[in-house]
Motif scaffolding. Structure first.
Motif, mmCIF file in Angstrom:
data_model
loop_
_atom_site.group_PDB
_atom_site.id
_atom_site.type_symbol
_atom_site.label_atom_id
_atom_site.label_comp_id
_atom_site.label_asym_id
_atom_site.label_seq_id
_atom_site.Cartn_x
_atom_site.Cartn_y
_atom_site.Cartn_z
ATOM 1 N N SER A 144 0.796 -1.232 0.000
ATOM 2 C CA SER A 144 0.000 0.000 0.000
ATOM 3 C C SER A 144 0.826 1.278 0.000
ATOM 4 O O SER A 144 0.285 2.353 0.204
ATOM 5 N N ALA A 145 2.130 1.183 -0.212
ATOM 6 C CA ALA A 145 2.994 2.374 -0.233
ATOM 7 C C ALA A 145 2.957 3.119 1.089
ATOM 8 O O ALA A 145 2.917 4.350 1.126
ATOM 9 N N LEU A 146 2.952 2.369 2.207
ATOM 10 C CA LEU A 146 2.998 2.924 3.560
ATOM 11 C C LEU A 146 1.781 3.750 3.927
ATOM 12 O O LEU A 146 1.810 4.499 4.896
ATOM 13 N N ASP A 147 0.709 3.633 3.159
ATOM 14 C CA ASP A 147 -0.466 4.454 3.456
ATOM 15 C C ASP A 147 -1.235 3.916 4.652
ATOM 16 O O ASP A 147 -1.662 4.681 5.509
ATOM 17 N N GLN A 148 -1.425 2.601 4.702
ATOM 18 C CA GLN A 148 -2.180 2.010 5.794
ATOM 19 C C GLN A 148 -1.552 0.680 6.188
ATOM 20 O O GLN A 148 -0.702 0.144 5.481
ATOM 21 N N SER A 149 -2.018 0.146 7.325
ATOM 22 C CA SER A 149 -1.548 -1.156 7.785
ATOM 23 C C SER A 149 -2.608 -2.222 7.570
ATOM 24 O O SER A 149 -2.329 -3.290 7.042
ATOM 25 N N ILE A 150 -3.819 -1.949 8.008
ATOM 26 C CA ILE A 150 -4.930 -2.873 7.870
ATOM 27 C C ILE A 150 -6.089 -2.147 7.193
ATOM 28 O O ILE A 150 -6.454 -1.040 7.591
ATOM 29 N N VAL A 151 -6.670 -2.779 6.180
ATOM 30 C CA VAL A 151 -7.812 -2.215 5.467
ATOM 31 C C VAL A 151 -8.984 -3.177 5.641
ATOM 32 O O VAL A 151 -8.904 -4.341 5.254
#
Length: 269
Positions: A144-151
């Motif tokens: 995710s390109a460091l945007d989030q950890s868990i979606v």
């Protein structure tokens, strides 16, 4: 679609009081149908983003249409999947040298996920015994390109592997402090998956207007359930101690009742 951005909860190290809370016994044998296996969406994503293999992109869109839309539109914010230029924009976005290295490192570190599959299977098996109405989500891995950890989606949970490369990972040192980096390793994946999925299933109404103590207790209650599901006190905090003390005095409550109960006044008094 619900998206939960993991920003790292402050876990205060403290002693957890003994709790005699009664949990319904469960059968340790898990059938193949009950196994939780992380879907390797990340491998298709990696293939497309590192080689430009269009067949990998087609498979992403065909086999994982919702996950692909969520990644491009909601997580990365690159535009709509219907945009004729979106595939090229998606590919160009990840051509940054740092992102290319992270993709490679993530695929290397997570070449094998048998341990995570086993832990997730065991935890969800327990939760299903305790709360039969709880649905087990489809769990998948992505970059995710460091945007989030868990979606968290309506029936799925995405693990962003680039946020779990280890607290000493060189790139993290540029962007995250010591406390944040402590949550960015392999051992946090299973607890995080369970935590954010349960938070999505048992949300706190009027969260933004609730008192901070109520928010803390709601989070602590979910963390308490996660601790029970994984079999150790992974999450620790003063608020979890409060939950422990209350449930020790009320051992007859089921996990389902604990999760559904939003009357936090009785935990405080």
């Amino acid at each position: 679609m619900k998206l939960f951005k993991y920003i790292g909860f402050v876990c205060v190290a403290c002693l957890i009081c003994a709790c005699d809370f009664k949990l319904k016994p469960f059968d340790e044998v898990v059938s193949e149908e009950e196994e939780v296996r992380i879907q390797r969406y990340d491998r298709l994503e990696s293939l497309y983003l590192t080689t430009g293999d269009f067949s990998a992109l087609q498979q992403m869109s065909t086999d994982y249409p919702i996950e692909t839309r969520t990644l491009i539109e909601n997580v990365l914010g690159l535009g709509t999947v219907d945009d004729p230029e979106i595939n090229s924009r998606f590919l160009r976005f990840f051509q940054d040298s740092t992102l290319q290295v992270m993709i490679s490192d993530a695929e290397a570190q997570y070449a094998n996920m048998d341990d995570l599959n086993s832990e997730l299977t065991s935890a969800f098996h327990k939760l299903r015994i305790w709360v039969p109405t709880l649905k087990v989500p489809m769990v998948y891995a992505q970059i995710s390109a460091l945007d989030q950890s868990i979606v968290v989606g309506d029936a799925s949970v995405g693990i962003c592997l680039d946020k779990y490369l280890g607290e000493n990972y060189s790139v993290y040192r540029k962007y995250y402090d010591d406390q944040q980096r402590q949550t960015m390793d392999r051992q946090h994946i299973v607890p995080d998956v369970l935590l954010f999925y349960l938070l999505s299933q048992y949300s706190l109404p009027n969260f933004s207007t609730c008192e901070q103590q109520v928010r803390d207790l709601h989070l602590a209650k979910i963390q308490w359930v996660v601790n029970k599901a994984i079999g150790n006190d992974f999450f620790k905090s003063g608020s979890i101690n409060v939950i422990n003390r209350y449930l020790a005095k009320n051992p007859g409550l089921s996990v389902g009742e604990v999760l559904s109960d939003l009357d936090y006044g009785k935990y405080i008094h």
